[in-house]
Every structure is written in structure tokens, then in C-alpha cells.
Design a protein around this motif. Structure first.
Motif, PDB file in Angstrom:
ATOM      1  N   THR A 180     -55.874  11.328 -73.364  1.00 41.60           N
ATOM      2  CA  THR A 180     -57.287  10.628 -73.288  1.00 41.60           C
ATOM      3  C   THR A 180     -57.569   9.900 -74.867  1.00 41.60           C
ATOM      4  O   THR A 180     -57.718   8.972 -74.686  1.00 41.60           O
ATOM      5  CB  THR A 180     -58.863  11.392 -72.963  1.00 41.60           C
ATOM      6  OG1 THR A 180     -58.862  12.397 -72.590  1.00 41.60           O
ATOM      7  CG2 THR A 180     -60.111  10.287 -72.930  1.00 41.60           C
TER       8      THR A 180
ATOM      9  N   ARG B  77     -54.945   7.661 -74.905  1.00 42.03           N
ATOM     10  CA  ARG B  77     -54.948   6.455 -74.085  1.00 42.03           C
ATOM     11  C   ARG B  77     -56.272   5.325 -75.143  1.00 42.03           C
ATOM     12  O   ARG B  77     -55.857   4.181 -74.266  1.00 42.03           O
ATOM     13  CB  ARG B  77     -55.592   6.205 -72.452  1.00 42.03           C
ATOM     14  CG  ARG B  77     -54.663   7.044 -71.741  1.00 42.03           C
ATOM     15  CD  ARG B  77     -53.761   6.455 -71.247  1.00 42.03           C
ATOM     16  NE  ARG B  77     -53.039   6.734 -70.285  1.00 42.03           N
ATOM     17  CZ  ARG B  77     -51.410   6.594 -69.978  1.00 42.03           C
ATOM     18  NH1 ARG B  77     -51.248   5.555 -70.602  1.00 42.03           N
ATOM     19  NH2 ARG B  77     -50.954   7.270 -69.208  1.00 42.03           N
ATOM     20  N   PHE B  78     -57.423   6.216 -75.120  1.00 41.52           N
ATOM     21  CA  PHE B  78     -58.508   4.908 -76.310  1.00 41.52           C
ATOM     22  C   PHE B  78     -57.530   3.867 -76.997  1.00 41.52           C
ATOM     23  O   PHE B  78     -57.845   2.972 -77.509  1.00 41.52           O
ATOM     24  CB  PHE B  78     -59.328   6.046 -76.564  1.00 41.52           C
ATOM     25  CG  PHE B  78     -60.190   5.245 -77.850  1.00 41.52           C
ATOM     26  CD1 PHE B  78     -61.163   4.540 -77.126  1.00 41.52           C
ATOM     27  CD2 PHE B  78     -59.912   6.074 -79.257  1.00 41.52           C
ATOM     28  CE1 PHE B  78     -61.898   4.263 -78.281  1.00 41.52           C
ATOM     29  CE2 PHE B  78     -60.896   5.385 -80.022  1.00 41.52           C
ATOM     30  CZ  PHE B  78     -61.743   4.108 -79.586  1.00 41.52           C
TER      31      PHE B  78
ATOM     32  N   LEU C 166     -57.487   4.839 -69.188  1.00 45.89           N
ATOM     33  CA  LEU C 166     -58.695   5.551 -69.737  1.00 45.89           C
ATOM     34  C   LEU C 166     -59.807   5.163 -68.973  1.00 45.89           C
ATOM     35  O   LEU C 166     -60.141   6.839 -69.357  1.00 45.89           O
ATOM     36  CB  LEU C 166     -59.139   4.619 -70.851  1.00 45.89           C
ATOM     37  CG  LEU C 166     -60.007   5.096 -71.854  1.00 45.89           C
ATOM     38  CD1 LEU C 166     -59.798   6.396 -72.830  1.00 45.89           C
ATOM     39  CD2 LEU C 166     -60.529   3.880 -72.840  1.00 45.89           C
TER      40      LEU C 166
END
Length: 600
Positions: free
Chosen positions: A462, A465-466, A495
Motif C-alpha cells: 500500500t 502504491r501511495f 491504490l
């Protein structure tokens, strides 16, 4: 000089139809199960015992039979229970034969009071139905229209134009209103009368049947059964003490074995909850919300199998409605589950066997491709009202040939899609994927991060992705090519999927806040992409429609429409900076860092 009295806005006049229906369908103050005797509900014995109980009150009261009413309620809701979740029920309500009471009906002496006459008038008005009736869960009638056809509407847009349709459409469109349960109820009505001959409380003893048919969207089969008889206590204005005394007396009678038989206070007075329970269903439909419980220390391979298993179930749940083309949301949900699966295979690839990832990414990619044409045409058809609204009325009316063209194309594309769903390749995809998930869950995966706790892998993915969304978004300026915005849209969607997959691994409120902050950016990028795609599609459609000279007016209208789509695309482009700034805030960055940044 005296001050002028303050101006007040006069209250709108009461809707006479709703007033009459509210009197004909009063909200009970309490409902009780009819006590049983010898294994079955004893309605006659119950009335006799109520008569004895109220005769013993101080002052004594008398039970008088008033009449008999029969009603049929044909409840509808969307597949995912949107009306129930919005706090109401929708049904076509029709009388099924009404016989008026004898004033001297057993067991008490009947004495009609002033309120009885009003009740009969209201009932006379209501029996002019059928009505399409929208009720709150507490029984209040929110809106209603005469519905002489008798069959429930298929969509909210089938309701006559007005506030009722508008409110219903906001909740339900574009979902189809599916038959939920058919209730036939017979009521025996009674008045509780005081020594002056006035009715102080009303009672209704109800009994009936519930039936549900097999749904074209799947999830239910034909079923029917008898409702457990019940007693409803109805208040009469100005007689609160009598209401309390009668309610207490009935409550005592309805306590078999000393246990209270009062129905759950949350039960819907419209009977939909007990009716659904009778046919083995629950209110609320099938939610499409993705929410998978995960244990933070679970192995990543096992947790991945759990996530993919939930997505496979979502595909199977939406498949019957997709095949039957019940409404466009079934295919939308089907494609979302497929897309999430593909994204998950990339996101969790370190926890899965490489051969599994490679094979099923290709197969689910195929599934996404074959469902795309139908979904695109569904979207264009859904947009037709908005297309017309964007144009001058005299121009919007010329879009008829475009809509007819789209419907023909959609029917053809859907037939091809069903052919793909019938293919051995699709059957093998689901069967092989299910077997692969079973194997991973039972035996683990031969993969680098298979044994890693899912919380660790999920946070790392995560965070990555951020950072990608942050970096790509910050690189976009006023002159950046549209392709970069399209790529950012894809990264933002990935995301979003990561946040949804791992939502249970962080405080839910924090995850929901992050999803909310991302949604604004996604909406902007999605609309920007859609406007560009639709302009291209309009040009392609125009090439087809232009082969007929009779379509010249439609072509002109499509030219107007393409210009409007371009203007909206430009507006989205100008709005992007503000939307991204709302995402790239200090609070948001700190929240991502606190929740997901890997600790060294």
C-alpha cells in the motif's frame, strides 16, 4: 409604530391521498404474536381472553368486532437491498376483498364511535387502489401513488414524474426493482369500547401467507409459507391511559410460559421482515461491498487466498444477473470483481506461485476484455437522459436514433458476452481458479513472501502504491499529456484496491478516511477519461448512423453533444490541480506514513 408580525412560510397543505392512506394503514403501537394452544395459534381463544382481560379493567372495557380486511402486498427491492438500506419498503398494495363488520360481532357488543366513521371513510378511499406505497421501517407512509396496473414497477423511472419518482430514483437507479416477497394478509378488526360507547383502542388480528418466486438474478428459489398470526394494537387519539392498560393486558396474555411474545421492536410493521423470514430470506439483499476479514499475522499466501475467494464469490453472485441482463449493475459488479482479481494478482504476486499469477492474470484479462463492449454500451445508454439534458430540448429530442442504435448494439454485444460465459474457457477459468485457491490455502505457496504476515506485506504494498500516486500526480502540470493523467487514474485505482483489500488490517475509520480522500481524485480522473472516451465513441457512432440520410438531425445533435463532452473534459482538466491538492495534504501523508510506511 408597531412592529409588523414576522413573516413565516406557510406549511404546505397535507397531501389528501397520504392522509387517507395513513388512516387506512395506521402504524401499530405494538405487535404481539398470537399465543398458541395445542401447538397452533388460537386466534378465537385469544379474542375471548382479551375480552375477559379488558372487562376486568377499571373502568371495564368491551371488545367489539368491526370487520375483516384482506390485503395483498407485493414488495420489491433492488438485488442489493438499496430501498431497505435507505430505511424503507416499496410495495404495490391492493385490497383482496373487504367485508364490513357487523356491529354486534362476537365476543363483545359492538358500539361504533365517531372515530369509527372516519376510519371507514378512509378505508373506502384506500380501497380504490392498488397503490404503489413507500413506507419507512417504522410504518409511516412516505409517499404513494395510485397504481392501477397492479404489477410492481420494473425501475424507479417507471413511476410517474414527480417528487416520489425523483426520491426513489436517487436511491435505486439504475437497478431493477425485483420481486421480493408477496404477502397476502387477512385482518379481523376490533374496537375496544368504553362505557360511553366510544372506541378507545383498536386491535387487528392478522394472519396470512408469504410467497417468493425464483429470481432471474439468482439467490432465491420459489418458497412459500404461512405467517405466524399476530395482534396489532392501534392507538386512538386522546385515550393514552386506555391504550397502556389494554397493551399491558394483551402483553400478559401473549407470554407463553412467562416469556414475552412481543415481536421485536425493530420488526417492520409492514410485515416484510416476518414475511421474508417465512420464506427463508433476510432483508437487505446481497451487498456488493468488499469487506474481507483478515488476521494481521496470517500468512500472506493464506490471506491472499481468502481475498481471492471473496472476489470469486462476487463473480459468481453477479453472473446470473449479468447473463439475464437484469440491470447494468450486475455486469458492473462482475467486472469490478474481475478487475480487483487482476489487480490483486499483481499486488500479492510475491505471496503466490509465479505460474499461478502469470496464468490467471492472462485469463482474467481475457474476461475483462470480453465484458468490456457490453459495459461500455450500458454506460452510454445510462447516460442518455444526461445527454439529452445537456442539450436544448429541441436538440435533445433528436437523439432518438442514437439511443435505438445503442440498444441494438448492446443487445448484440450482450449475446456475445453470454456466449463467452457459456464457453468451456470460462468454466475452466472458474474451476481452475477455485482449485488453485484451495491448494494455496491448504498447502501454502512456493513464493518469496508466502510466509510473511499479511499485515507486513499489505503495508509495504500500500505504501508503494501511495508513493507512486503521489509522485505521478506531482509531476502533472497544465500541459501534461492526457496519457499521463490516464496512467495516474490506473495507479489511483490500484491504490484504492489495496486500501480495500487491507481495510481490516488498520482502524476502519482510518481506512475509510483514506478511501474518501482518494475518491475525490478518482472521480476527477474518471470523468476526465470518460469524457475523452465518449467523444471518440460519438465519432465512431456517427460514422455508422451517417449512412442513413434520415439520421441527419441525430448527427447534428451528436455534434452538439460532442462539443459538450469536450467542454466537460476541459473543466475536469482545470479542476485536477485542486482535486490532487486535496489528496496531497499533510494530514493525508502523515496518515499513510503512520499506517503503512515500512519500519526499518
Amino acid at each position: 409604530m408597531p412592529k409588523a408580525p414576522p413573516r413565516t412560510t406557510p406549511a404546505p397543505p397535507p397531501n389528501p391521498t397520504l392522509v387517507a392512506l395513513a388512516r387506512a394503514f395506521p402504524v401499530p403501537t405494538a405487535r404481539y404474536a398470537v399465543p398458541t394452544s395445542g401447538g397452533s395459534a388460537d386466534a378465537d381463544g385469544t379474542v375471548a381472553r382479551i375480552a375477559l382481560a379488558v372487562a376486568a379493567l377499571d373502568p371495564p372495557l368491551v371488545v367489539a368486532q368491526r370487520g375483516r380486511e384482506s390485503w395483498r402486498w407485493r414488495y420489491v427491492d433492488t438485488f442489493d437491498g438499496l430501498l431497505h438500506r435507505a430505511g424503507g419498503t416499496l410495495a404495490v398494495v391492493a385490497p383482496a376483498g373487504t367485508a364490513r363488520a357487523k356491529a354486534d360481532g362476537a365476543p363483545g357488543k359492538g358500539v361504533a364511535g365517531p372515530d369509527d366513521a372516519a376510519g371507514r371513510d378512509a378505508l373506502d378511499d384506500a380501497t380504490a387502489g392498488p397503490w404503489l406505497m413507500w413506507q419507512a421501517h417504522d410504518g409511516r407512509i412516505l409517499d404513494a401513488v395510485a397504481w392501477p396496473d397492479g404489477s410492481p414497477p420494473a425501475f424507479a423511472r417507471d413511476v410517474p414524474a414527480g417528487a416520489f419518482r425523483d426520491a426513489l430514483a436517487v436511491i435505486a437507479e439504475p437497478r431493477r426493482l425485483l420481486a421480493l416477497v408477496d404477502v397476502k394478509a387477512v385482518y379481523r378488526t376490533y374496537g375496544i369500547v368504553d362505557g360511553e360507547g366510544k372506541t378507545v383502542v383498536r386491535l387487528r388480528l392478522g394472519a396470512g401467507t408469504a410467497t417468493t418466486e425464483a429470481s432471474p438474478a439468482g439467490g432465491s428459489a420459489r418458497s412459500s409459507g404461512e405467517l405466524a398470526p399476530w395482534i396489532e394494537v392501534l392507538a386512538v387519539r386522546g385515550y393514552d391511559e386506555a391504550l397502556a392498560a389494554v397493551s399491558d393486558a394483551i402483553a400478559q396474555l401473549s407470554k407463553p410460559g412467562g416469556k414475552s411474545a412481543k415481536l421485536d421492536a425493530s420488526a417492520v410493521p409492514s410485515l416484510v421482515v416476518p414475511a421474508l423470514a417465512t420464506v427463508g430470506l433476510k432483508p437487505g439483499g446481497v451487498s456488493g461491498k468488499f469487506d474481507v476479514p483478515l488476521s494481521a499475522d496470517a500468512r500472506a499466501d493464506a490471506a491472499s487466498a481468502t481475498i481471492f475467494r471473496a472476489l470469486l464469490q462476487a463473480i459468481r453472485t453477479s453472473e446470473p444477473g449479468t447473463r439475464a441482463d437484469v440491470d447494468p449493475e450486475f455486469l458492473h459488479d462482475f467486472r469490478v470483481a474481475v478487475r480487483r482479481t487482476r489487480a490483486g494478482l499483481t499486488l500479492l504476486q510475491d505471496a503466490l506461485p509465479a505460474a499461478v499469477v502469470e496464468h490467471f492474470k492472462a485469463e482474467f484479462g481475457w474476461m475483462g476484455a470480453v465484458t468490456g463492449p457490453t459495459r461500455d454500451l450500458d454506460v452510454y445508454l445510462e447516460n442518455m437522459p444526461a445527454y439529452r439534458a445537456a442539450l436544448p430540448p429541441e436538440v435533445g429530442r433528436d437523439l432518438g436514433p442514437l439511443e435505438a442504435y445503442l440498444r441494438t448494439r448492446q443487445a448484440s454485444a450482450h449475446a456475445e458476452l453470454v456466449g463467452e460465459l457459456d464457453s468451456p474457457r470460462y468454466a475452466a477459468l472458474l474451476a481452475d481458479w477455485s482449485a488453485a485457491l484451495d491448494d494455496i490455502a491448504a498447502n501454502g505457496a512456493d513464493a518469496p513472501a508466502a510466509a510473511e504476515p499479511i499485515a507486513v506485506l499489505g503495508a509495504r504494498r500500500t505504501w508503494r502504491r501511495f508513493k507512486r500516486v503521489l509522485d505521478d500526480g506531482r509531476a502533472i502540470g497544465p500541459d501534461t499529456a492526457v496519457g499521463a493523467l490516464h496512467q495516474l487514474r490506473i495507479e489511483a485505482k490500484k491504490l484504492r484496491y489495496a486500501l480495500e483489500f487491507f481495510r481490516r488490517l488498520v482502524p476502519p475509520a482510518e481506512a475509510d478516511a483514506l478511501i474518501g480522500s482518494l475518491k475525490g481524485l478518482q472521480d476527477n480522473l474518471g470523468t476526465l477519461n470518460d469524457m475523452g472516451v465518449q467523444q471518440g465513441a460519438m465519432r465512431a457512432f456517427a460514422a455508422d448512423l451517417g449512412r442513413r440520410p434520415s439520421n441527419s438531425a441525430a448527427l447534428l445533435a451528436m455534434g452538439w453533444l460532442t462539443h459538450d463532452l469536450h467542454a466537460r473534459e476541459q473543466a475536469c482538466r482545470l479542476e485536477f490541480a485542486a482535486r490532487f491538492a486535496a489528496f496531497d495534504t499533510k494530514d493525508n501523508r502523515q496518515r499513510y506514513e503512520r499506517l503503512f510506511r515500512p519500519r526499518r
